[in-house]
Design an enzyme around this catalytic site. Sequence first.
Site, PDB file in Angstrom:
ATOM      1  N   ARG A   1       0.455   4.217 -22.728  1.00  0.00           N
ATOM      2  CA  ARG A   1       1.448   4.754 -21.770  1.00  0.00           C
ATOM      3  C   ARG A   1       0.901   5.924 -20.952  1.00  0.00           C
ATOM      4  O   ARG A   1       1.657   6.765 -20.487  1.00  0.00           O
ATOM      5  CB  ARG A   1       2.726   5.175 -22.488  1.00  0.00           C
ATOM      6  CG  ARG A   1       3.436   4.050 -23.185  1.00  0.00           C
ATOM      7  CD  ARG A   1       4.895   4.371 -23.414  1.00  0.00           C
ATOM      8  NE  ARG A   1       5.567   3.225 -23.985  1.00  0.00           N
ATOM      9  CZ  ARG A   1       5.682   3.019 -25.302  1.00  0.00           C
ATOM     10  NH1 ARG A   1       5.180   3.890 -26.147  1.00  0.00           N
ATOM     11  NH2 ARG A   1       6.298   1.958 -25.738  1.00  0.00           N
TER      12      ARG A   1
ATOM     13  N   LYS B   1      -2.310   6.072  -5.909  1.00  0.00           N
ATOM     14  CA  LYS B   1      -2.071   4.622  -5.883  1.00  0.00           C
ATOM     15  C   LYS B   1      -3.069   3.939  -6.813  1.00  0.00           C
ATOM     16  O   LYS B   1      -4.273   4.169  -6.712  1.00  0.00           O
ATOM     17  CB  LYS B   1      -2.208   4.070  -4.462  1.00  0.00           C
ATOM     18  CG  LYS B   1      -0.984   4.348  -3.603  1.00  0.00           C
ATOM     19  CD  LYS B   1      -1.028   3.572  -2.298  1.00  0.00           C
ATOM     20  CE  LYS B   1       0.232   3.827  -1.482  1.00  0.00           C
ATOM     21  NZ  LYS B   1       0.172   3.206  -0.142  1.00  0.00           N
TER      22      LYS B   1
ATOM     23  N   GLU C   1     -11.270   5.253   8.194  1.00  0.00           N
ATOM     24  CA  GLU C   1     -10.157   5.996   7.574  1.00  0.00           C
ATOM     25  C   GLU C   1     -10.201   7.472   7.982  1.00  0.00           C
ATOM     26  O   GLU C   1      -9.160   8.104   8.169  1.00  0.00           O
ATOM     27  CB  GLU C   1     -10.176   5.863   6.050  1.00  0.00           C
ATOM     28  CG  GLU C   1     -10.077   4.432   5.524  1.00  0.00           C
ATOM     29  CD  GLU C   1      -8.733   3.736   5.781  1.00  0.00           C
ATOM     30  OE1 GLU C   1      -7.765   4.393   6.222  1.00  0.00           O
ATOM     31  OE2 GLU C   1      -8.662   2.502   5.554  1.00  0.00           O
TER      32      GLU C   1
ATOM     33  N   LYS D   1      -5.218  14.005   3.875  1.00  0.00           N
ATOM     34  CA  LYS D   1      -4.574  13.046   2.979  1.00  0.00           C
ATOM     35  C   LYS D   1      -3.730  13.778   1.938  1.00  0.00           C
ATOM     36  O   LYS D   1      -2.596  13.387   1.640  1.00  0.00           O
ATOM     37  CB  LYS D   1      -5.643  12.177   2.298  1.00  0.00           C
ATOM     38  CG  LYS D   1      -5.107  11.289   1.178  1.00  0.00           C
ATOM     39  CD  LYS D   1      -4.654   9.929   1.638  1.00  0.00           C
ATOM     40  CE  LYS D   1      -3.894   9.156   0.562  1.00  0.00           C
ATOM     41  NZ  LYS D   1      -4.500   7.942   0.129  1.00  0.00           N
TER      42      LYS D   1
ATOM     43  N   GLU E   1       5.629   7.086  -1.124  1.00  0.00           N
ATOM     44  CA  GLU E   1       5.747   6.328   0.125  1.00  0.00           C
ATOM     45  C   GLU E   1       7.193   5.896   0.394  1.00  0.00           C
ATOM     46  O   GLU E   1       7.470   4.727   0.659  1.00  0.00           O
ATOM     47  CB  GLU E   1       4.798   5.119   0.121  1.00  0.00           C
ATOM     48  CG  GLU E   1       4.499   4.641   1.538  1.00  0.00           C
ATOM     49  CD  GLU E   1       3.338   3.652   1.621  1.00  0.00           C
ATOM     50  OE1 GLU E   1       2.317   3.852   0.957  1.00  0.00           O
ATOM     51  OE2 GLU E   1       3.479   2.685   2.383  1.00  0.00           O
TER      52      GLU E   1
ATOM     53  N   ARG F   1       4.566   9.058   4.110  1.00  0.00           N
ATOM     54  CA  ARG F   1       3.241   8.578   3.699  1.00  0.00           C
ATOM     55  C   ARG F   1       2.868   7.293   4.432  1.00  0.00           C
ATOM     56  O   ARG F   1       1.681   6.965   4.569  1.00  0.00           O
ATOM     57  CB  ARG F   1       3.220   8.377   2.174  1.00  0.00           C
ATOM     58  CG  ARG F   1       1.866   7.960   1.640  1.00  0.00           C
ATOM     59  CD  ARG F   1       1.810   8.059   0.129  1.00  0.00           C
ATOM     60  NE  ARG F   1       0.549   7.563  -0.371  1.00  0.00           N
ATOM     61  CZ  ARG F   1       0.069   7.772  -1.592  1.00  0.00           C
ATOM     62  NH1 ARG F   1       0.762   8.503  -2.445  1.00  0.00           N
ATOM     63  NH2 ARG F   1      -1.090   7.284  -1.968  1.00  0.00           N
TER      64      ARG F   1
ATOM     65  N   ASN G   1      -0.684   4.099   7.157  1.00  0.00           N
ATOM     66  CA  ASN G   1      -0.920   2.680   7.468  1.00  0.00           C
ATOM     67  C   ASN G   1      -1.217   2.441   8.948  1.00  0.00           C
ATOM     68  O   ASN G   1      -1.204   1.298   9.400  1.00  0.00           O
ATOM     69  CB  ASN G   1       0.287   1.835   7.047  1.00  0.00           C
ATOM     70  CG  ASN G   1       0.441   1.818   5.546  1.00  0.00           C
ATOM     71  OD1 ASN G   1      -0.558   1.880   4.823  1.00  0.00           O
ATOM     72  ND2 ASN G   1       1.674   1.777   5.065  1.00  0.00           N
TER      73      ASN G   1
ATOM     74  N   HIS H   1      -3.145  -0.498  10.126  1.00  0.00           N
ATOM     75  CA  HIS H   1      -3.307  -1.379   8.961  1.00  0.00           C
ATOM     76  C   HIS H   1      -2.524  -2.689   9.068  1.00  0.00           C
ATOM     77  O   HIS H   1      -2.972  -3.708   8.556  1.00  0.00           O
ATOM     78  CB  HIS H   1      -2.935  -0.646   7.669  1.00  0.00           C
ATOM     79  CG  HIS H   1      -4.027   0.272   7.181  1.00  0.00           C
ATOM     80  ND1 HIS H   1      -4.528   1.307   7.945  1.00  0.00           N
ATOM     81  CD2 HIS H   1      -4.735   0.304   6.018  1.00  0.00           C
ATOM     82  CE1 HIS H   1      -5.481   1.928   7.271  1.00  0.00           C
ATOM     83  NE2 HIS H   1      -5.624   1.343   6.096  1.00  0.00           N
TER      84      HIS H   1
ATOM     85  N   HIS I   1      -4.492  -5.850   8.559  1.00  0.00           N
ATOM     86  CA  HIS I   1      -4.223  -6.854   7.506  1.00  0.00           C
ATOM     87  C   HIS I   1      -4.160  -8.252   8.108  1.00  0.00           C
ATOM     88  O   HIS I   1      -4.627  -9.227   7.510  1.00  0.00           O
ATOM     89  CB  HIS I   1      -2.894  -6.554   6.789  1.00  0.00           C
ATOM     90  CG  HIS I   1      -2.935  -5.293   5.976  1.00  0.00           C
ATOM     91  ND1 HIS I   1      -1.816  -4.578   5.628  1.00  0.00           N
ATOM     92  CD2 HIS I   1      -3.984  -4.608   5.454  1.00  0.00           C
ATOM     93  CE1 HIS I   1      -2.170  -3.518   4.921  1.00  0.00           C
ATOM     94  NE2 HIS I   1      -3.474  -3.515   4.810  1.00  0.00           N
TER      95      HIS I   1
ATOM     96  N   HIS J   1     -12.736  -3.872   5.107  1.00  0.00           N
ATOM     97  CA  HIS J   1     -11.414  -3.309   5.362  1.00  0.00           C
ATOM     98  C   HIS J   1     -11.482  -2.346   6.564  1.00  0.00           C
ATOM     99  O   HIS J   1     -10.627  -2.377   7.448  1.00  0.00           O
ATOM    100  CB  HIS J   1     -10.924  -2.588   4.094  1.00  0.00           C
ATOM    101  CG  HIS J   1      -9.615  -1.907   4.265  1.00  0.00           C
ATOM    102  ND1 HIS J   1      -8.441  -2.611   4.458  1.00  0.00           N
ATOM    103  CD2 HIS J   1      -9.281  -0.588   4.295  1.00  0.00           C
ATOM    104  CE1 HIS J   1      -7.445  -1.750   4.580  1.00  0.00           C
ATOM    105  NE2 HIS J   1      -7.924  -0.523   4.495  1.00  0.00           N
TER     106      HIS J   1
HETATM  107  N1  GLY Z   1      -4.208   4.486   1.470  1.00  0.00           N
HETATM  108  C1  GLY Z   1      -2.849   4.689   1.809  1.00  0.00           C
HETATM  109  C2  GLY Z   1      -2.122   5.541   0.859  1.00  0.00           C
HETATM  110  O1  GLY Z   1      -2.695   6.074  -0.054  1.00  0.00           O
HETATM  111  O2  GLY Z   1      -0.926   5.709   0.989  1.00  0.00           O
END
Ligand code: GLY
Length: 377
Positions: free
Chosen positions: A137, A159, A201, A243, A253, A257, A261, A264, A268, A281
């Site tokens: 956990r 993430k 990025e 960031k 998000e 946040r 994107n 993106h 995508h 990417h």
């Molecule tokens: N790479 C996008 C984010 O971390 O929200």
Amino acid sequence: MFLERSLRRVVVAVMRELSGPIPVNIGGGRSYNIHLVPLARLDSLLREVRLQRGPCVVVTDANVAGRWLPQLAEALDGWDPSVIVLPAGEQTKSHASVRSVYDKVLAQGIDRQTPVIAFGGGVIGDLAGFAAATLLRGLPLVHVPTSLIAQVDSAIGGKTGINHAAGKNLIGSFYQPRLVCTDTSILDTLPSLEWASGLAEVVKHALIADTQLLAYLERSWHKVQSREPATVRTMVGWAAAVKAAIVAEDEKEQGRRAILNFGHTFGHAIERVAGYGAYTHGEAVALGMRAALSLSARLHKHFDMDRAMSLVCQIPVRYPLSSQPVSVDALMDAMRYDKKASRGALRLVALRAVGQAYVTDQVTRDALLAAWAAAYH
Ligand code: GLY
């Protein structure tokens, strides 16, 4: 407004004292630091966050291990690391890899204090982060990012996850690390395709939130391209601070946040239509940003598209869309996958001005077609 203020504070601090850590304040008293230091400092950083010497798990890939594992082992002198080396590449972000990490870690015996050290790029960070989040956990997670994309983006903000046959990143969780140890000298050996992917990025961070970073990139671009060490360090620290400030505003998000994107949704669609792996990417995002900039110019007549576009077009892309058998219809169709993910509305990130991003679902089909046309150049 808040983003602008907090960004300014963080960025000023970074620029004043690049040797100091960059804080990621995610609220509720939870905070961790990004340290821009040589890898050799890792042991002291671990002990600063009260991780006691003893067993630890290192998850890495074959490319990184082949070049940098001896240095990591030296940095972990006094620890008892067990090292899990996975194949390099996106296919490693799978159930099978997580299962093999679980099997190896559980076979050796761990407790809740055993740190998991993610030593690699975005794939390893996401996978090891997910394993750390779920084992017992939650084991302490430490990111040691080795690619530009990981240093400025994926190792920051929590993430984690793996892919599923139904799509990328569909299984995962938000799980913040105890610390991020970023040694920019590791980027010296990064293959040029991965370097370019990370630059996309970095440029994105500047375009969405920081005109001063944009100006820095414009005036230092030739040093960026030659990976001049001091420039790389400044650029990485600055982009990481951007960031960190965005994540601090919106950890999970729910809103702000999503500006990360930018480019993106278009990107995508390019990856999906061209076939995963045809573009990196970053290449897909660089092409996607061309479309997103054109869209921004259509939505805001004073938007300085030429300035933004000229930097985006400096990001190397091997195959322009015009050289590909990819139709706009197919790309428009592919955008529906992102639409499904947001309950039917296609949500895109646009720029009101350079450095000011927002999310909109008010984009007409004509505007999208015109944006795609711009990406073809
Ligand atoms: N790479 C996008 C984010 O971390 O929200």
